[in-house]
Design a protein around this motif. Structure first.
Motif, PDB file in Angstrom:
ATOM      1  N   TYR A   9      14.321  10.822   1.234  1.00  9.62           N
ATOM      2  CA  TYR A   9      15.365  11.316   2.177  1.00  9.62           C
ATOM      3  C   TYR A   9      16.777  11.219   1.449  1.00  9.62           C
ATOM      4  N   SER A  10      17.566  11.888   2.210  1.00 11.49           N
ATOM      5  CA  SER A  10      18.990  12.084   1.630  1.00 11.49           C
ATOM      6  C   SER A  10      19.869  11.983   3.006  1.00 11.49           C
ATOM      7  N   GLY A  11      21.008  11.394   3.049  1.00  9.48           N
ATOM      8  CA  GLY A  11      21.687  11.285   4.273  1.00  9.48           C
ATOM      9  C   GLY A  11      23.060  10.531   3.816  1.00  9.48           C
ATOM     10  N   GLN A  12      23.633   9.804   4.867  1.00  5.29           N
ATOM     11  CA  GLN A  12      24.907   9.268   4.735  1.00  5.29           C
ATOM     12  C   GLN A  12      24.793   7.670   5.457  1.00  5.29           C
ATOM     13  N   ARG A  13      25.402   6.832   4.874  1.00  7.23           N
ATOM     14  CA  ARG A  13      25.564   5.546   5.513  1.00  7.23           C
ATOM     15  C   ARG A  13      26.972   5.440   6.069  1.00  7.23           C
ATOM     16  N   GLY A  14      27.228   5.074   7.454  1.00 12.04           N
ATOM     17  CA  GLY A  14      28.304   4.997   8.135  1.00 12.04           C
ATOM     18  C   GLY A  14      28.831   3.729   8.305  1.00 12.04           C
ATOM     19  N   ALA A  25      23.745   8.563   0.788  1.00  7.63           N
ATOM     20  CA  ALA A  25      22.613   7.663   0.605  1.00  7.63           C
ATOM     21  C   ALA A  25      21.474   8.437   0.617  1.00  7.63           C
ATOM     22  N   SER A  26      20.389   7.871  -0.227  1.00  2.00           N
ATOM     23  CA  SER A  26      19.231   8.486  -0.442  1.00  2.00           C
ATOM     24  C   SER A  26      18.213   7.185  -0.831  1.00  2.00           C
ATOM     25  N   GLY A  27      16.960   7.585  -0.510  1.00  2.00           N
ATOM     26  CA  GLY A  27      15.886   6.553  -1.019  1.00  2.00           C
ATOM     27  C   GLY A  27      14.519   7.271  -0.667  1.00  2.00           C
ATOM     28  N   ASP A  41      12.298   4.677  10.226  1.00  2.00           N
ATOM     29  CA  ASP A  41      12.607   4.008   8.915  1.00  2.00           C
ATOM     30  C   ASP A  41      13.564   4.300   7.955  1.00  2.00           C
ATOM     31  N   CYS A  42      13.838   5.566   7.868  1.00  2.00           N
ATOM     32  CA  CYS A  42      14.939   5.929   7.192  1.00  2.00           C
ATOM     33  C   CYS A  42      16.098   5.462   7.197  1.00  2.00           C
ATOM     34  N   LYS A  43      16.439   5.497   8.579  1.00  2.00           N
ATOM     35  CA  LYS A  43      17.815   5.031   9.237  1.00  2.00           C
ATOM     36  C   LYS A  43      17.836   3.506   8.843  1.00  2.00           C
ATOM     37  N   ARG A  44      16.903   2.879   9.054  1.00  2.00           N
ATOM     38  CA  ARG A  44      16.698   1.251   8.848  1.00  2.00           C
ATOM     39  C   ARG A  44      16.883   1.016   7.127  1.00  2.00           C
ATOM     40  N   GLY A  86      23.822  -0.038   7.086  1.00  2.00           N
ATOM     41  CA  GLY A  86      25.194   0.252   7.677  1.00  2.00           C
ATOM     42  C   GLY A  86      25.226   0.059   9.380  1.00  2.00           C
ATOM     43  N   ASP A  87      26.189   0.613   9.787  1.00  2.00           N
ATOM     44  CA  ASP A  87      26.603   0.678  11.297  1.00  2.00           C
ATOM     45  C   ASP A  87      26.090   1.827  11.832  1.00  2.00           C
ATOM     46  N   THR A  88      26.108   3.023  11.233  1.00  2.00           N
ATOM     47  CA  THR A  88      25.374   4.086  11.657  1.00  2.00           C
ATOM     48  C   THR A  88      24.826   5.130  10.714  1.00  2.00           C
ATOM     49  N   GLN A  89      23.984   5.896  10.782  1.00  2.00           N
ATOM     50  CA  GLN A  89      23.392   6.886   9.700  1.00  2.00           C
ATOM     51  C   GLN A  89      23.383   8.225  10.295  1.00  2.00           C
ATOM     52  N   ARG A  90      23.358   9.095   9.145  1.00  2.00           N
ATOM     53  CA  ARG A  90      23.101  10.458   9.160  1.00  2.00           C
ATOM     54  C   ARG A  90      22.050  10.856   8.227  1.00  2.00           C
ATOM     55  N   LEU A  91      21.081  11.506   8.824  1.00  2.00           N
ATOM     56  CA  LEU A  91      19.901  12.158   7.876  1.00  2.00           C
ATOM     57  C   LEU A  91      20.212  13.565   7.733  1.00  2.00           C
TER      58      LEU A  91
END
Length: 356
Positions: A162-167, A195-197, A268-271, A275-280
């Motif tokens: 995944y790729s995204g952002q951690r807020g 963020a990615s993983g 699973d990706c968001k966990r 962080g406090d919030t996430q974007r995928l």
């Protein structure tokens, strides 16, 4: 068209056709009450390789079964796996080992008999909000048929990149004016970081309805199913009960199962991002070791008449969950709306009175 000499189960007492008795492991004669046990399965419930299924030749359109009743000799056509002869009521079960379709691997036997299904319906009608009062007196369906419905279950291993952002939240002090006074307040802001993983998960028994003859969302609402109680398929469990064959192919079912898996993988990706919030932004999932099986699940399907109009209901034949259509009382809805408006009006008057 496939001509079938169906499996039948004659009574050892009087020779009549016996039926599976819900909640038991026996076939019971509706005439003399004689009981005979269902043969113990000689195998365990198995999963089948999806890749091996895809490698097999695919059949074209599957014709209806032509049942030849051993009781009276009548010939009938049906898409069902099991049914009753419309002339002599002999319980007929198709030989699923033959034919172009995938054979059922497992069955979840009925636990609720007709009386228990009727009680579940009675409880459901009595707890419907905004239903007409007379609906509570509807205690039995005009028709109630015990029906096994085909479902696919899928197992799969997944690996998702995944790729995204951690807020991450932080707070700033903001100055504002209210009623001529300068005040401050804390306002939340969010800093975003790339963020990615990779996450992985094994899915077991992802359930998908394999028939389009009934509303899919309503079938889904009958969950949960006690899949831990399924037993290897044995024709005796179908005797005396209606059973539909599937019309959703396994590859189409797998796509629906992947849609269900995707929602779990997204969480699973968001966990994993934290962080406090996430974007995928993107999730790429690979699947391995995909297996499947066809399982028959028990549903009481009925209809009742109210105000000259038929309404359909479905009851989970093990847990008793009820889903269905129901009438609404326009009088009750109108009174509820008027009551809500009156409460809002009273609160507004109270607020204005305090300000005055």
């Amino acid at each position: 068209m496939t001509s079938i000499t169906p499996t039948t189960h004659p009574c050892g007492g009087c020779g009549a056709s016996v039926r599976y008795a819900p909640g038991t492991a026996v076939l019971r004669c509706p005439y003399c009450g004689h009981e005979q046990p269902i043969a113990a399965p000689a195998r365990q419930v198995r999963e089948h390789s999806f890749d091996a299924f895809l490698a097999q030749p695919r059949a074209g359109e599957v014709a209806a079964h032509r049942f030849s009743c051993p009781g009276c000799g009548a010939r009938t056509e049906s898409d069902a796996l099991s049914t009753n002869c419309q002339f002599c009521a002999t319980a007929l079960v198709a030989d699923t080992s033959k034919g172009a379709q995938v054979a059922p691997e497992a069955v979840l036997p009925f636990a609720l008999d007709r009386r228990a299904a009727r009680d579940a319906m009675r409880g459901w009608t009595r707890t419907r909000w905004f239903a007409p009062n007379r609906l509570k007196k509807v205690s039995e369906a005009e028709s109630m048929k015990s029906t096994y419905l085909p479902h696919w279950t899928f197992d799969a291993g997944t690996v998702s990149d995944y790729s995204g952002q951690r807020g991450e939240h932080y707070y700033v002090t903001e100055t504002y004016t209210s009623n001529g006074q300068t005040k401050t307040r804390q306002v939340r802001r969010t800093r975003w970081y790339s963020a990615s993983g990779r996450v992985s998960r094994h899915f077991d028994d992802v359930l998908v309805a394999a028939t389009g003859k009934l509303p899919r969302e309503r079938l889904d609402a009958l969950e949960p199913w006690a899949l831990e109680r399924v037993v290897p398929f044995e024709p005796g469990y179908l005797s005396g009960h209606h059973s539909l064959r599937y019309d959703t192919e396994p590859d189409s079912g797998l796509e629906q199962a992947k849609a269900k898996m995707a929602k779990v993988i997204e969480d699973d990706c968001k966990r994993h991002i934290g962080g406090d919030t996430q974007r995928l932004h993107e999730v790429r999932t690979g699947y391995s070791g995909v297996t499947f099986k066809l399982v028959l699940l028990p549903v009481w399907i009925g209809s009742y008449l109210y105000g000259g109009r038929p309404y359909q209901i479905m009851i989970n034949g093990v847990g008793g969950e009820v889903q269905g259509d129901r009438p609404y009382s326009t009088v009750k809805i109108t009174l509820a709306v008027l009551a809500a408006v009156a409460v809002v009006a009273a609160l507004v008057l109270l607020y204005l009175g305090q300000r005055g």
